[in-house]
Design an enzyme around this catalytic site. Structure first.
Site: not given
Length: 472
Positions: A360-361
């Site tokens: 994520e990210c």
């Protein structure tokens, strides 16, 4: 400076009621259950909500009160500061991203093992996005849903009696939201305090604190907002100063007495996100810090084990695990160390041959071919996905997101709808040729195109997932 407390008889009555064995009504709200709570809110961002919340949490903890905290909205940085102040885990409560049963369960769980639940609001009290009533992401949604009183932090710098008009407007805007007390912030003098407090007291709303201007109480900021709790070498001393400020400038007895029982709709819920495996390797160090406690707790309740490892220490995901999760964080600040972590990179590639890996990210950036830092220096990343990212030309990507998964992934099957948010300055400088992970829309349903990618068992996106959306 000693704050003037208006409506003294009401505050005294509330204190007496709080001491009785049976919960009694107070002017802050009618009781529904024995757990008590309040919401710290403001008219706008930058008013001092976080400072006042941390001061309250630290001072109440110093008194020996079992206090738990929550942060409205998707901000996990503030929740980490709350945890440092209370010694207990902070949580997020997000009325837009979380289905109501999950929202209720998290609030009930936080309040069930504490004497007091303090919820810090987000932005202004009524700020959210257009949407279904009660599901706009606004602090007011939580106040109305749980019938909790609002303690309004009001920045009174540059005004005096006009502050009363602001309080009147906020207090009358929605009958389901009760502004029950005010803390004045950035007060210039005793005369300034008296002018503001007298005007507000005439509304029948007590002023329970007045904090003078003090720039030393501010928390330092960095490019993604506040410096994280774990990066403050002097955090304990800073929280001690906050507690001292609250003891000097807030009527803590009135604040405690004013808290109201938490209305508790009863509903069971599934985990916010399905566990990606039975035994999950979780990257956890200074480069990988952004993970929601409620997500991890949901995985554990579903029977999954979580095993932490450190890419910065050149550790690969443990072989005993059957999935790997790379959360968000600040990989751009550690890009050189991650590029040099050969054991981590080789181990992750070996792991991904037979087991799922999701980023994520920041974790998504590390899964790409390369990461260009703010000095335009490119660092090789793991290359498990084909994209590349850059901080050379910063552009803020911020807002709620709804993702419809296009493929079967560790975070849900194809067609599953997830709600979450984006918060990053990185830009894609190469998209690669991987299969897109999801169709993305903003919080109001406006399409944003495809997002993320999948190659083999590796998936990732800038999108931070908060919860699965309920079926249509």
């Amino acid at each position: 400076m000693t704050p003037t407390i208006a409506a003294g008889s009401a505050a005294q009555s509330a204190r007496e009621n709080a001491q009785r064995a049976e919960p009694m009504p107070s002017r802050w709200g009618a009781p529904a259950m024995t757990a008590r709570g309040l919401i710290v809110a403001a008219a706008r961002s930058g008013s001092g909500k976080t400072t006042v919340t941390l001061a309250l949490l630290a001072a109440l903890t110093r008194r020996g009160i079992a206090v738990r905290s929550a942060k409205a909205g998707p901000d996990y940085i503030d929740a980490a500061f709350h945890a440092a102040a209370t010694g207990t885990k902070g949580i997020n409560l997000d009325s837009w991203a979380m289905p109501p049963p999950l929202l209720d369960s998290l609030a009930i769980g936080a309040a069930s093992d504490a004497e007091l639940l303090v919820i810090e609001g987000v932005m202004g009290l009524f700020d959210g996005i257009p949407g279904l009533p009660g599901r706009c992401g606004a602090t007011a949604d939580l106040a109305a849903r749980f019938r909790l009183p609002v303690l309004l932090v009001l920045d009174v710098s540059g005004q005096s009696q006009t502050a009363a008009a602001v309080v009147r407007g906020l207090a009358s805007h929605d009958a389901a939201v009760r502004v029950a007390g005010v803390v004045l912030n950035r007060v210039g003098s005793e005369r300034h305090r008296a002018l503001v407090a007298d005007a507000i007291s005439a509304l029948g709303i007590p002023v329970v604190g007045a904090v003078p201007r003090d720039e030393t109480l501010a928390l330092p900021e960095r490019h993604l907002g506040l410096v994280q709790a774990g990066e403050h070498a002097d955090l304990a001393a800073r929280l001690d100063r906050f507690a001292g400020m609250a003891e000097r400038h807030l009527d803590l007895d009135a604040v405690i007495a004013g808290a109201a029982p938490l209305a508790r709709p009863t509903a069971a819920h599934a985990p916010a996100l399905p566990p990606p495996g039975q035994r999950i390797a979780l990257a956890s160090d200074a480069a990988f810090t952004f993970v929601y406690p409620h997500v991890l707790d949901g995985w554990r309740r579903a029977g999954a084990d979580i095993v932490a490892f450190s890419p910065l220490a050149d550790e690969p995901p443990p072989e005993s695990c059957d999935s790997c999760w790379l959360p968000g964080g600040y990989p751009e600040l550690h890009a050189g160390a991650l590029a040099a972590a050969q054991r981590f990179r080789a181990g992750l590639a070996q792991f991904a041959m037979t087991r799922s890996v999701h980023g994520e990210c920041g974790g998504y950036m590390v899964l790409g071919e390369g990461l260009e830092d703010s000095d335009c220096c490119r660092h090789a990343m793991t290359g498990l996905l084909g994209h590349a990212t850059s901080f050379a030309e910063r552009k803020l990507h911020l807002g709620y997101r709804e993702a419809r998964l296009l493929l079967d992934t560790p975070i849900g099957a194809a067609g599953r709808i997830l709600r979450g948010h984006e918060f990053h300055y990185a830009a894609l400088i190469a998209t690669g040729s991987d299969e897109p992970l999801a169709d993305l829309a903003d919080g109001q349903g406006r399409p944003l195109g495809t997002s993320g990618g999948r190659r083999g068992r590796v998936t990732g996106a800038f999108f931070h997932a908060i919860a699965s959306a309920p079926p249509a």
